[in-house]
Motif scaffolding. Structure first.
Motif, PDB file in Angstrom:
ATOM      1  N   ARG A 553      20.237  28.185  52.307  1.00  0.00           N
ATOM      2  CA  ARG A 553      19.821  27.879  53.683  1.00  0.00           C
ATOM      3  C   ARG A 553      19.961  26.384  53.980  1.00  0.00           C
ATOM      4  O   ARG A 553      20.473  25.999  55.034  1.00  0.00           O
ATOM      5  N   ARG A 554      19.536  25.534  53.042  1.00  0.00           N
ATOM      6  CA  ARG A 554      19.514  24.091  53.287  1.00  0.00           C
ATOM      7  C   ARG A 554      20.895  23.455  53.122  1.00  0.00           C
ATOM      8  O   ARG A 554      21.307  22.599  53.904  1.00  0.00           O
ATOM      9  N   PHE A 555      21.628  23.874  52.098  1.00  0.00           N
ATOM     10  CA  PHE A 555      22.885  23.191  51.766  1.00  0.00           C
ATOM     11  C   PHE A 555      24.125  24.045  52.050  1.00  0.00           C
ATOM     12  O   PHE A 555      25.237  23.610  51.752  1.00  0.00           O
ATOM     13  N   ARG A 556      23.921  25.253  52.572  1.00  0.00           N
ATOM     14  CA  ARG A 556      25.030  26.152  52.918  1.00  0.00           C
ATOM     15  C   ARG A 556      25.938  26.424  51.709  1.00  0.00           C
ATOM     16  O   ARG A 556      27.172  26.337  51.796  1.00  0.00           O
ATOM     17  N   LEU A 557      25.321  26.706  50.584  1.00  0.00           N
ATOM     18  CA  LEU A 557      26.063  27.036  49.363  1.00  0.00           C
ATOM     19  C   LEU A 557      25.919  28.520  49.057  1.00  0.00           C
ATOM     20  O   LEU A 557      24.852  29.114  49.284  1.00  0.00           O
ATOM     21  N   ASP A 558      26.983  29.116  48.535  1.00  0.00           N
ATOM     22  CA  ASP A 558      26.976  30.547  48.226  1.00  0.00           C
ATOM     23  C   ASP A 558      26.293  30.795  46.880  1.00  0.00           C
ATOM     24  O   ASP A 558      26.650  30.153  45.881  1.00  0.00           O
ATOM     25  N   PRO A 559      25.344  31.734  46.809  1.00  0.00           N
ATOM     26  CA  PRO A 559      24.609  31.966  45.545  1.00  0.00           C
ATOM     27  C   PRO A 559      25.494  32.394  44.384  1.00  0.00           C
ATOM     28  O   PRO A 559      25.190  32.103  43.227  1.00  0.00           O
ATOM     29  N   PHE A 560      26.595  33.100  44.685  1.00  0.00           N
ATOM     30  CA  PHE A 560      27.469  33.585  43.619  1.00  0.00           C
ATOM     31  C   PHE A 560      28.505  32.545  43.205  1.00  0.00           C
ATOM     32  O   PHE A 560      28.707  32.288  42.027  1.00  0.00           O
ATOM     33  N   ASN A 561      29.172  31.953  44.179  1.00  0.00           N
ATOM     34  CA  ASN A 561      30.318  31.099  43.879  1.00  0.00           C
ATOM     35  C   ASN A 561      29.980  29.631  43.683  1.00  0.00           C
ATOM     36  O   ASN A 561      30.727  28.898  43.032  1.00  0.00           O
ATOM     37  N   ASP A 562      28.861  29.172  44.254  1.00  0.00           N
ATOM     38  CA  ASP A 562      28.571  27.735  44.267  1.00  0.00           C
ATOM     39  C   ASP A 562      27.390  27.320  43.398  1.00  0.00           C
ATOM     40  O   ASP A 562      27.276  26.148  43.046  1.00  0.00           O
ATOM     41  N   ILE A 563      26.488  28.255  43.092  1.00  0.00           N
ATOM     42  CA  ILE A 563      25.250  27.897  42.384  1.00  0.00           C
ATOM     43  C   ILE A 563      25.271  28.494  40.985  1.00  0.00           C
ATOM     44  O   ILE A 563      25.522  29.689  40.818  1.00  0.00           O
ATOM     45  N   GLN A 564      24.999  27.674  39.982  1.00  0.00           N
ATOM     46  CA  GLN A 564      24.927  28.150  38.603  1.00  0.00           C
ATOM     47  C   GLN A 564      23.608  27.717  37.986  1.00  0.00           C
ATOM     48  O   GLN A 564      23.266  26.536  38.010  1.00  0.00           O
ATOM     49  N   VAL A 565      22.879  28.678  37.425  1.00  0.00           N
ATOM     50  CA  VAL A 565      21.647  28.379  36.702  1.00  0.00           C
ATOM     51  C   VAL A 565      22.007  28.077  35.249  1.00  0.00           C
ATOM     52  O   VAL A 565      22.707  28.852  34.596  1.00  0.00           O
ATOM     53  N   LEU A 566      21.544  26.922  34.758  1.00  0.00           N
ATOM     54  CA  LEU A 566      21.791  26.501  33.376  1.00  0.00           C
ATOM     55  C   LEU A 566      20.452  26.355  32.668  1.00  0.00           C
ATOM     56  O   LEU A 566      19.575  25.633  33.146  1.00  0.00           O
ATOM     57  N   THR A 567      20.301  27.016  31.537  1.00  0.00           N
ATOM     58  CA  THR A 567      19.027  26.994  30.820  1.00  0.00           C
ATOM     59  C   THR A 567      19.270  26.673  29.350  1.00  0.00           C
ATOM     60  O   THR A 567      20.351  26.961  28.819  1.00  0.00           O
TER      61      THR A 567
END
Length: 736
Positions: A553-567
């Motif tokens: 919503r804030r940065f207009r990034l796609d959850p699948f293609n643009d965001i990666q969770v690293l743990t």
């Protein structure tokens, strides 16, 4: 055989159901995977039942006893999925006739099946096996047909015996099929002699599975055979921790303790391995005695010898006037290089091998472009490569020149199981530039240097402060510390990069300083944030909220293609496994689904390849999306960039959901946004280079989630666990 259990959708276990009946027909059978679809006249069922299973061979007329569970196929309706299946010869005249007439036995079709039943009735199997001369009594059967019938019967009997033997010793259907495909008619003999051969030869079967089979076969827990396999297993486990070798005393103690074997038996097993040259004993630093797997010992010594030889002498452009070349390339790039970059160009023109290292924003990419422009202007062949597909793509885009993964560059040959390019068939090229070298492990570095032509120049680029490779070795660090090749360390952060809090904080972390988080009005313009969540469960919820709602919503990034969770790790509430379950529920809750190996795969899921598969041309760390789940064919299709790659359901242990991945697995990749959960429950793994690596994976946005205490621990803990390797010393020795 103990009854198997089936995973329910809630994750609890339930007793498997049983089904028995006569096989009416075989709808489908794959020779490659063993996947089979049967129509069965089952006890207690009026209509024919569809049964899906993995089996070496099943034929009409045979009697099956299956254990598994019912499922609803959206296209084909209700099916019984057999986890285990036992096949027995038919005992009714109808079943025997159908069995013999199915084409199973070469020389017998429906016509001769009727004649044999008429002549011998239910005794026909005994006649074929023990009194085959009597087959000549049947009109139309001569000596040639009789011999063919007898040979085909013996072959079928061998298959049955092998599968029955494997089932009776606790081997699952899918694994039994793999074993039969690998060993054929000699499977039983091979396993009785050495069941631990399974761990060496069969993909998906490790030491622990082989050990359970060995126990059922009566092999003692303190046997020499078990101890020898256990030593190899422990050394392989240690390579997954990054070690190329391990101290003798600690190896013996670790193996004895982990697998309940007397230390003297383990010591004898090590001696035996050395005498057979499967293991190698070397003197290590500080008087240690190190034990290597022979393949890693050879890779380390041969890499040192080849790299030292490659680094000797002058480079292909040694005669070029460096100052004129610098002036020319600065004019072409329309920029002035920094003093560090200019020095690196001079060295690149003079040397045969060199190393470029430095953190984010210090101009590594610009330097590589400058070197490439000069070499290209001199009509020399330039080759670019990187360890992963993402890294190669990024290198290609930034350098303006095609780049490949190292694996694709070396060209794997499935027939030989080796790379096509090697010391006998070197790669064509004059300058080889290899990016993201911090993640190259010892075996891959060895293969690459072997294939580099002796007259070419090799330029290695990477950030030595990142995490070392997932595989064995600390190749980049050892190369730098050996001093065999000139190294340029870039430190100047350029103005544009200095405006990024990601770059500034990455360098702060690397210097042992805590990252700075924006406050007040500046927060709205930042690219680096911290979200506090002291409780692990609350932190997991925040991760899901950020990925699903807040960041898009804030940065207009796609959850699948643009965001990666690293743990940092796989396990725990903030581990990759649990976060993948939560993120899948949030981002992709519906669609065609298959459950295998304790994981649920759904159409649309983001997934990662876990091992190199040269047949599929996909490699450890490649990320794709599931394009389709094909229930009927028992396979799914994954899209990797612009390629569709099929996976049989039995191969899904090669894949894992990738909404969240470990920081180690992210090496060589960049993402528009990374979300990094950090908590004190990650205490064992909290290290400065781990946090530094995670932060430098983000290109436009980095969000840390968890506790500031965990961040402080990571920043303050500079020492990373030492890896046992002698590459540095061997390089110095080879260089003289």
């Amino acid at each position: 055989m103990s009854a198997p259990v089936e995973q329910t959708r809630a994750g609890a276990t339930a007793p498997a159901e049983e089904l028995a009946g006569l096989v009416e027909r075989v709808t489908f059978h794959s020779e490659d995977t063993g996947f089979t679809v049967l129509k069965v006249k089952a006890r207690g069922h009026r209509d024919l039942v569809a049964v899906v299973a993995t089996a070496a061979e099943i034929n009409p007329g045979e009697w099956i006893e299956a254990r598994g569970g019912w499922r609803m196929d959206p296209q084909h309706g209700r099916q019984f999925e057999a986890r285990e299946i036992v096949v027995r010869p038919p005992d009714s005249l109808e079943g025997i006739e159908r069995y013999l007439g199915s084409g199973l036995i070469h020389g017998i079709g429906p016509h001769y099946a009727k004649k044999l039943i008429a002549a011998f009735g239910k005794n026909v199997f005994d006649v074929i096996e023990k009194q085959s001369a009597r087959l000549l009594e049947v009109e139309g059967i001569g000596r040639q047909r009789r011999d063919a019938i007898r040979a085909a019967w013996q072959q079928q009997k061998a298959v049955r015996e092998i599968m029955t033997f494997l089932f009776s010793h606790g081997v699952s259907t899918a694994r039994a099929f793999r074993i039969y495909k690998a060993y054929g008619d000699s499977a039983i003999e091979r396993l009785r002699l050495d069941p631990y051969c399974l761990a060496r030869d069969i993909r998906g079967i490790g030491f622990l599975t082989a050990d359970r089979i060995a126990e059922r076969l009566g092999i003692r827990r303190d046997s020499e055979l078990r101890a020898r396999a256990a030593v190899d297993y422990q050394l392989l486990q240690l390579t997954e921790e990054g070690h190329c070798a391990y101290p003798l005393g600690e190896l013996i103690e670790r193996t004895a303790s982990a697998l309940d074997i007397p230390e003297n038996v383990v010591q004898d097993a090590v001696r035996h391995g050395i005498s057979e040259r499967r293991l190698v004993q070397r003197a290590g630093p500080e008087g240690q005695t190190l034990i290597y797997l022979a393949a890693l010992d050879y890779a380390e010594s041969d890499l040192a010898r080849r790299f030292a030889r490659l680094a000797r002498g002058a480079g292909p452009l040694a005669g070029v006037d460096a100052e004129k070349a610098l002036a020319w390339v600065e004019e072409r790039l329309r920029m002035t290089l920094a003093p560090e970059q200019r020095e690196a160009v001079r060295r690149a023109l003079a040397a045969k091998a060199m190393i470029i290292t430095g953190g984010p924003g210090v101009g590594k990419t610009t330097l590589v472009r400058a070197i490439l422009r000069i070499f290209a202007a001199k009509k020399l062949r330039v080759v670019l490569c990187a360890p992963t597909g993402r890294a190669a793509k990024r290198l290609s885009e930034s350098a303006g020149h095609p780049a490949k993964t190292i694996h694709r560059l070396l060209a794997f040959d499935a027939r030989t199981g080796e790379f096509r390019h090697n010391e006998k068939n070197p790669l064509p090229g004059d300058l080889f530039v290899v990016d993201e070298c911090s993640m190259i492990d010892l075996p891959l570095a060895h293969d690459l240097v072997k294939a580099t032509p002796p007259e070419a120049e090799l330029v290695l680029v990477g950030d030595v402060d990142q995490l070392p490779s997932v595989g064995p070795g600390c190749v980049l660090r050892d190369l730098i510390e050996s001093g065999v090749a000139p190294t340029v360390r870039l430190t100047q952060i350029f103005r544009q990069a200095a405006e990024s809090r990601i770059v500034v904080n990455a360098h702060r972390i690397n210097e042992g300083l805590p990252p700075e988080f924006p406050e007040g009005p500046a927060a709205s313009e930042s690219d680096f944030y911290f979200v506090s969540a002291e409780d692990p469960a609350a932190a997991a919820r925040q991760v899901v909220r950020l990925v699903k709602e807040a960041i898009p919503r804030r940065f207009r990034l796609d959850p699948f293609n643009d965001i990666q969770v690293l743990t940092p790790m796989q396990r725990g509430e903030l581990g990759a496994r649990n976060l993948n379950v939560l993120l899948q529920q949030a981002l992709n809750p519906e669609g065609a689904t298959v459950e295998r190996f304790g994981q649920r795969f759904r159409r649309g899921d983001k997934v990662m390849q876990l091992q190199n598969d040269y047949d599929k041309d996909v490699f450890n760390g490649d990320i794709g999306r599931i394009a389709a789940v094909h229930e009927e064919e028992r396979r799914l299709t994954v899209r990797f960039d612009d390629r569709l790659v099929p996976y049989d359901f039995q191969e899904l242990d090669e894949l894992a959901p990738a909404y969240a991945i470990t920081i180690h697995k992210s090496q060589g990749s960049e993402y528009p946004c990374v979300v990094v959960p950090l908590h004190t429950q990650h205490y064992i793994l909290l290290q400065r280079n781990l946090l530094y690596t995670a932060v430098t994976r983000g290109r436009r946005l980095v969000v840390l989630v968890g506790s500031k205490k965990a961040i402080s621990i990571a920043v303050g803990r500079a020492e990373s666990r030492a890896r046992y390797t002698t590459l540095r010393e061997r390089l110095r020795e080879a260089a003289g």
